[in-house]
Design a protein around this motif. Sequence first.
Motif, mmCIF file in Angstrom:
data_model
loop_
_atom_site.group_PDB
_atom_site.id
_atom_site.type_symbol
_atom_site.label_atom_id
_atom_site.label_comp_id
_atom_site.label_asym_id
_atom_site.label_seq_id
_atom_site.Cartn_x
_atom_site.Cartn_y
_atom_site.Cartn_z
ATOM 1 N N GLU A 99 -9.223 86.385 73.917
ATOM 2 C CA GLU A 99 -10.028 85.301 73.368
ATOM 3 C C GLU A 99 -9.167 84.040 73.345
ATOM 4 O O GLU A 99 -7.964 84.096 73.610
ATOM 5 N N THR A 100 -9.778 82.918 73.037
ATOM 6 C CA THR A 100 -9.023 81.666 72.960
ATOM 7 C C THR A 100 -9.100 81.102 71.551
ATOM 8 O O THR A 100 -10.004 81.406 70.776
ATOM 9 N N GLY A 101 -8.107 80.287 71.242
ATOM 10 C CA GLY A 101 -8.060 79.666 69.926
ATOM 11 C C GLY A 101 -7.081 78.519 69.921
ATOM 12 O O GLY A 101 -6.471 78.187 70.949
ATOM 13 N N ARG A 102 -6.911 77.929 68.727
ATOM 14 C CA ARG A 102 -6.024 76.787 68.570
ATOM 15 C C ARG A 102 -5.005 77.089 67.471
ATOM 16 O O ARG A 102 -5.363 77.602 66.404
ATOM 17 N N ILE A 103 -3.745 76.769 67.733
ATOM 18 C CA ILE A 103 -2.683 77.052 66.772
ATOM 19 C C ILE A 103 -2.782 76.093 65.594
ATOM 20 O O ILE A 103 -2.809 74.874 65.772
ATOM 21 N N GLU A 104 -2.842 76.684 64.384
ATOM 22 C CA GLU A 104 -2.892 75.870 63.170
ATOM 23 C C GLU A 104 -1.516 75.674 62.556
ATOM 24 O O GLU A 104 -1.255 74.656 61.933
ATOM 25 N N ASP A 105 -0.626 76.667 62.717
ATOM 26 C CA ASP A 105 0.702 76.518 62.116
ATOM 27 C C ASP A 105 1.656 77.548 62.694
ATOM 28 O O ASP A 105 1.240 78.615 63.155
ATOM 29 N N ASN A 106 2.937 77.212 62.685
ATOM 30 C CA ASN A 106 4.032 78.128 63.006
ATOM 31 C C ASN A 106 4.987 78.142 61.824
ATOM 32 O O ASN A 106 5.369 77.083 61.312
ATOM 33 N N VAL A 107 5.377 79.332 61.365
ATOM 34 C CA VAL A 107 6.292 79.455 60.227
ATOM 35 C C VAL A 107 7.494 80.275 60.660
ATOM 36 O O VAL A 107 7.356 81.452 61.040
ATOM 37 N N PHE A 108 8.685 79.671 60.610
ATOM 38 C CA PHE A 108 9.912 80.361 60.986
ATOM 39 C C PHE A 108 10.343 81.280 59.856
ATOM 40 O O PHE A 108 10.506 80.857 58.710
ATOM 41 N N LEU A 109 10.533 82.578 60.144
ATOM 42 C CA LEU A 109 10.897 83.568 59.136
ATOM 43 C C LEU A 109 12.122 84.377 59.530
ATOM 44 O O LEU A 109 12.266 85.541 59.173
ATOM 45 N N GLY A 110 13.041 83.752 60.279
ATOM 46 C CA GLY A 110 14.286 84.424 60.639
ATOM 47 C C GLY A 110 14.144 85.277 61.878
ATOM 48 O O GLY A 110 14.312 84.805 63.002
ATOM 49 N N LEU A 111 13.847 86.570 61.682
ATOM 50 C CA LEU A 111 13.731 87.483 62.823
ATOM 51 C C LEU A 111 12.521 87.171 63.693
ATOM 52 O O LEU A 111 12.511 87.492 64.880
ATOM 53 N N PHE A 112 11.504 86.558 63.109
ATOM 54 C CA PHE A 112 10.297 86.281 63.875
ATOM 55 C C PHE A 112 9.651 85.000 63.372
ATOM 56 O O PHE A 112 10.013 84.454 62.322
ATOM 57 N N THR A 113 8.697 84.510 64.154
ATOM 58 C CA THR A 113 7.889 83.355 63.778
ATOM 59 C C THR A 113 6.454 83.810 63.554
ATOM 60 O O THR A 113 5.887 84.528 64.378
ATOM 61 N N ARG A 114 5.892 83.419 62.430
ATOM 62 C CA ARG A 114 4.497 83.725 62.126
ATOM 63 C C ARG A 114 3.625 82.587 62.640
ATOM 64 O O ARG A 114 3.880 81.413 62.332
ATOM 65 N N THR A 115 2.618 82.923 63.426
ATOM 66 C CA THR A 115 1.738 81.929 64.023
ATOM 67 C C THR A 115 0.301 82.175 63.578
ATOM 68 O O THR A 115 -0.213 83.287 63.711
#
Length: 338
Positions: free
Chosen positions: A275-291
């Motif tokens: 599916e398609t979508g639009r990124i609302e936010d990226n949060v850096f959490l050390g080992l990974f990034t939450r999108t």
Amino acid sequence: MDGPDVILRLSGVRKSYGAAAAVEGVDLAVLRGEFFTLLGPSGSGKTTTLRLIAGFERPDAGTIALDGADVARIPPFDRNINTVFQDYALFPHMTVAENVAYGLKAKGVRGAELRGRVEEALATVRMQDFGQRRPGQLSGGQRQRTGLARAIVNRPGLLLLDEPLGALDLKLRREMQFELKRIQEQVGITFLYVTHDQEEALSMSSRIAVFNRGRIEQVDAPRGLYDRPATAFVAGFVGTSTLLRRGGRRLVLRPEKIRLAPVRDGAALAGLHVETGRIEDNVFLGLFTRTLVRLDDGTLLDAVRPNDAAASPQGFGRGDTVRVGWDAAAAWALDGDG
């Protein structure tokens, strides 16, 4: 689930305080030697259930059977149960060894047997070098170990632990999770653990009962709860998830199962549902990034990407349009939807 392997059974247990029902018809079986956890948010009934098992409260209805005998009306001191509290409840005027010995002395144990059992309990929790210190001279983790030694020295059939790691900082709490599991396996006592922390529950437990509004939503092993939640509440409380409605079904999708790709990359998600979508936010959490991605139908989808240049495509910024893909088998259907 019946037989000699069941050390604790709750059947139809209810408890109300005035008009408020704290526990509503709880049925539960705990196996001998398990590390069993009661998990849920504040006010879900887990601590009340623990207090009923310990004998600090009496149920309004139902039975609490320990080793096959109903103990619902038996006082706490006559149950083969010990409890470790969040504040550890140590006597400040006694040494560590005296605190550990207190329960044994109350039972009439003296002399070489008393000294031997205290030394054994302290060694089990790795506190053998701190026996002459007083609680005020200990760190939070050492006080927690002392409280645990005082409980296991009595060799109870069942040990209740009421959020014993809640007062510790994050790093020490994680270290003590491994220590508690090691100690439980070493002494072989059945642990019944209460927490609102899903990481504690997932990392230590043989099985977990998820509480919500005085009832049990699901009982399963940690992997089963995470991969196959029975209800939307369990899916949201145990781990992070996105709830989708597709084809008339309610689906649970875990963030690590989701892959992102630029719209122009048609091959990156081959074989997946896309599916398609639009990124609302990226949060850096050390080992990974939450999108966080807002799909075209308005669903807010939670994805994680490892912070590894080889694994994380570049250029995913706020407002970018992306393709989102997942294996159809990774989306778990709730309520028997398929």
